[in-house]
Write an enzyme that holds these catalytic residues in place. Structure first.
Site, PDB file in Angstrom:
ATOM      1  N   GLU A 131       0.825  -1.214   0.000  1.00  0.00           N
ATOM      2  CA  GLU A 131       0.000   0.000   0.000  1.00  0.00           C
ATOM      3  C   GLU A 131       0.857   1.262   0.000  1.00  0.00           C
ATOM      4  O   GLU A 131       0.347   2.365  -0.127  1.00  0.00           O
ATOM      5  CB  GLU A 131      -0.962   0.013   1.186  1.00  0.00           C
ATOM      6  CG  GLU A 131      -2.092   1.002   0.975  1.00  0.00           C
ATOM      7  CD  GLU A 131      -2.963   1.228   2.189  1.00  0.00           C
ATOM      8  OE1 GLU A 131      -3.909   2.030   2.069  1.00  0.00           O
ATOM      9  OE2 GLU A 131      -2.714   0.626   3.244  1.00  0.00           O
ATOM     10  N   ALA A 142      -3.140   8.075   6.501  1.00  0.00           N
ATOM     11  CA  ALA A 142      -2.428   7.826   7.759  1.00  0.00           C
ATOM     12  C   ALA A 142      -1.003   7.337   7.527  1.00  0.00           C
ATOM     13  O   ALA A 142      -0.408   6.705   8.402  1.00  0.00           O
ATOM     14  CB  ALA A 142      -3.200   6.805   8.588  1.00  0.00           C
ATOM     15  N   ARG A 228     -19.385  17.051 -12.517  1.00  0.00           N
ATOM     16  CA  ARG A 228     -18.514  17.614 -13.551  1.00  0.00           C
ATOM     17  C   ARG A 228     -17.120  17.001 -13.548  1.00  0.00           C
ATOM     18  O   ARG A 228     -16.443  16.993 -14.576  1.00  0.00           O
ATOM     19  CB  ARG A 228     -18.409  19.136 -13.389  1.00  0.00           C
ATOM     20  CG  ARG A 228     -19.679  19.879 -13.771  1.00  0.00           C
ATOM     21  CD  ARG A 228     -19.429  21.369 -13.991  1.00  0.00           C
ATOM     22  NE  ARG A 228     -20.653  22.035 -14.390  1.00  0.00           N
ATOM     23  CZ  ARG A 228     -21.504  22.621 -13.558  1.00  0.00           C
ATOM     24  NH1 ARG A 228     -21.254  22.608 -12.254  1.00  0.00           N
ATOM     25  NH2 ARG A 228     -22.600  23.192 -14.008  1.00  0.00           N
ATOM     26  N   ASP A 275      -9.382  -3.373   6.084  1.00  0.00           N
ATOM     27  CA  ASP A 275      -8.369  -2.337   6.325  1.00  0.00           C
ATOM     28  C   ASP A 275      -8.055  -2.229   7.817  1.00  0.00           C
ATOM     29  O   ASP A 275      -7.770  -1.152   8.333  1.00  0.00           O
ATOM     30  CB  ASP A 275      -8.804  -0.978   5.768  1.00  0.00           C
ATOM     31  CG  ASP A 275      -7.647   0.006   5.624  1.00  0.00           C
ATOM     32  OD1 ASP A 275      -6.481  -0.434   5.635  1.00  0.00           O
ATOM     33  OD2 ASP A 275      -7.896   1.227   5.522  1.00  0.00           O
TER      34      ASP A 275
END
Length: 377
Positions: A131, A142, A228, A275
């Protein structure tokens, strides 16, 4: 073993009254519930239970007071045993943004663990999720900003060599210098997940076209999806082969956004993840994640500045939470079993109750989805 009288989650992702037979860790037969079977081995009565595949978590950092990044055989063994006790029978733990030497040590610990017999009642390590450190400063979450570095294909090859091929998933910010080269060169040998990124729609689309096929904890650590500027979320929606991770702990994402994600991507592409960090399964108090102090209080894990620092849940709890939020049970089970296995290329042997696949089977109470038994033999 013969498992009878349960509602079995089939390859077609629906529940049927069936009998499952296993031998030496392999599913050998799945028969109609009323089939006449002569069997002299162990029999498990699954009355009042759903019979489902073992859960697979492809994004978590730790639990039970231990972190994968400790690079400790004892810590990793404890993590695997705790996860097994919670119904996670296969896993792909995640690293953090750390110095290179620390990452190498983590990889080698994982190799040593995977090369030894894990024994019974221990989750099987299928791979590693990097990660960090190839993430965005702006969306580091974090993780430590000072340790972030530009993506490098050469470094990834070096790390994959140290990991003996165990790196299955790499979170990467596609707008960073070197990211495109990594994805172009290496997407055939590992999966790239776009995350911890400030990228726009166009950058994400280019990364997916180059071979990225995964999104790290969608909604979190990325620009929002607006009418958008659809951002990474919109690009993932528009790219059919992309999996989207979803932290369903009741803290990171609102119930409405959970339901919207399933509506956008369908239950073929959502991957439920925990997680979790080392405070999962532990009392309130002080813990750490990626070298930073984390305070666990109730269902939240926070850095000193209030940033969410992973979760303190389990994947099984995420499944139950998803169902309580209105997600069909079949979809939630699918997102915690076959989808994560497909997302890292491990579905040949895990993720579904299929003749010839590994015996990774859970019994869940039909009333509250509590875990009643885990079978891996």
């Amino acid at each position: 073993m013969l498992i009878k009288n349960g509602l079995v989650f089939t390859e077609k992702c629906r529940f049927e009254p069936l009998t499952v037979i296993t031998d030496s860790g392999v599913i050998t037969d799945i028969l109609p519930a009323d089939a006449m079977v002569k069997y002299g081995g162990e029999v498990a009565d699954a009355s009042g239970c759903y019979v489902v595949p073992g859960f697979t978590d492809v994004h978590f950092h730790g639990c039970a007071g231990h972190d994968f990044c400790e690079a400790s055989a004892d810590a990793l063994g404890c993590i695997c045993r705790y996860e097994y006790s919670q119904g996670v029978t296969t896993l792909c733990p995640a690293t953090m943004t750390l110095p290179d030497d620390d990452i190498i040590a983590i990889l080698k610990t994982a190799v040593d663990h995977s090369s030894t017999s894990a024994g019974e009642e221990s989750a099987k390590l299928l791979g590693i999720h990097l990660e960090g450190p190839f993430i965005s400063y702006e969306k580091c979450g974090a993780q430590k900003k000072e340790l972030i570095q530009p993506p490098s294909a050469e470094k990834l090859l070096e790390w994959q060599s140290a990991a003996e091929g165990l790196i299955k998933l790499v979170t990467i910010a596609p707008e960073t210098e070197g990211a495109a080269d990594c994805i172009h060169r290496l997407s055939g040998s590992m999966h790239f997940s776009l995350g911890h990124t400030a990228c726009d729609y166009d950058a994400a689309i280019k990364a997916f076209a180059a071979g990225a096929d995964h999104v790290t904890h969608i909604y979190n650590a990325m620009p929002p999806f607006t009418h958008r500027e659809p951002s990474l979320i919109g690009a993932a929606y528009d790219t059919e082969n992309v999996f989207a991770e979803l932290i369903c702990d009741g803290v990171h994402i609102s119930p409405t956004a959970i339901r919207a994600a399933f509506a956008l991507f369908g239950d073929d592409r959502i991957v439920l993840i925990s997680d979790s960090m080392e405070a999962a399964g532990m009392p309130d108090g002080l813990y750490q994640l990626g070298g930073q102090q984390v305070t666990k209080k109730g269902s939240r894990a926070l850095l000193s500045d209030g940033t969410l620092a992973g979760s303190v849940t389990t994947l099984a709890d995420c499944v139950r939470t998803a169902v309580n939020m209105g997600i069909p049970l079949e979809s939630a089970i699918k997102a915690a079993t076959i989808n994560p296995c497909r997302s890292i290329g491990a579905d040949d042997n895990y993720g579904s109750l299929t003749v010839g696949k590994a015996t990774h089977i859970l019994l869940l109470d039909t009333k509250d989805l509590s875990l009643k038994a885990v079978y891996t033999k």
